[in-house]
Design a protein around this motif. Sequence first.
Motif, mmCIF file in Angstrom:
data_model
loop_
_atom_site.group_PDB
_atom_site.id
_atom_site.type_symbol
_atom_site.label_atom_id
_atom_site.label_comp_id
_atom_site.label_asym_id
_atom_site.label_seq_id
_atom_site.Cartn_x
_atom_site.Cartn_y
_atom_site.Cartn_z
ATOM 1 N N ARG A 68 12.165 4.995 -1.189
ATOM 2 C CA ARG A 68 10.739 5.400 -1.928
ATOM 3 C C ARG A 68 10.671 6.424 -2.918
ATOM 4 O O ARG A 68 9.705 6.743 -3.483
ATOM 5 C CB ARG A 68 9.901 5.559 -0.924
ATOM 6 N N ASP A 119 2.797 -0.613 4.463
ATOM 7 C CA ASP A 119 3.064 -1.116 2.884
ATOM 8 C C ASP A 119 2.520 -0.093 2.066
ATOM 9 O O ASP A 119 2.140 -0.249 0.961
ATOM 10 C CB ASP A 119 2.418 -2.272 2.766
ATOM 11 N N PRO A 121 2.590 2.719 -0.679
ATOM 12 C CA PRO A 121 3.591 3.148 -1.487
ATOM 13 C C PRO A 121 3.491 4.679 -1.626
ATOM 14 O O PRO A 121 4.280 5.134 -2.265
ATOM 15 C CB PRO A 121 3.195 2.626 -2.817
ATOM 16 N N LEU A 148 3.165 8.999 -6.075
ATOM 17 C CA LEU A 148 3.730 7.490 -6.139
ATOM 18 C C LEU A 148 4.732 7.274 -7.063
ATOM 19 O O LEU A 148 4.639 7.415 -8.334
ATOM 20 C CB LEU A 148 2.149 6.673 -6.399
#
Length: 185
Positions: A68, A119, A121, A148
């Motif tokens: 991520r 989910d 982000p 993000l």
Amino acid sequence: MKIKISSIAAFAVVSTLSFGAFASATAGGEEQWQIVEENQAPASTQAAAKPSNTQSKPAANSSNRSSRSSGGNSGFKIGMGLDQGLSIVGQINNTVNFAVGNDGIAADYIFSRGRFDGDVPFNWYAGVGGQIQRSDKFGPRVALGVELPFAKSWDAYAQLTPNLMFDKSDLKLGIGAGIGVRYSF
């Protein structure tokens, strides 16, 4: 209390993104969000995967986090944003955020960071720091924000910064905001 355009813009971005994430999470059924600190595995992962030995595997958790993150190997990010007016913003080794702008300079040490489970982000962070403004104002601040990662080596952030400003003999409590986009080298 003066409200700057950057404060309003940051609030609008965070509100819009939060509402969008909430609407997509509840439209298809129930989804639970869980805040996970950097060195912890999500509770659903801990409950589902009970290893036969008692040793923990920190490498699995860090690889999940890195998927991520916004790429880059040097630990240095730089970009543009609105924090101290129009600013050059950056981050060093995922621990120090800084902004140098038209209205002053600011730096924050990030002491806690994590991600939302599911989910979502966004990654979240909390830090403490200080700012100096052109008009001889200075003081400590707290940084509470979200990041993000949206493309390889790119991320966007939004943060709220409650602060205490010293101006000659006055002491003022206020809140600021910042938004920006950074590229990771």
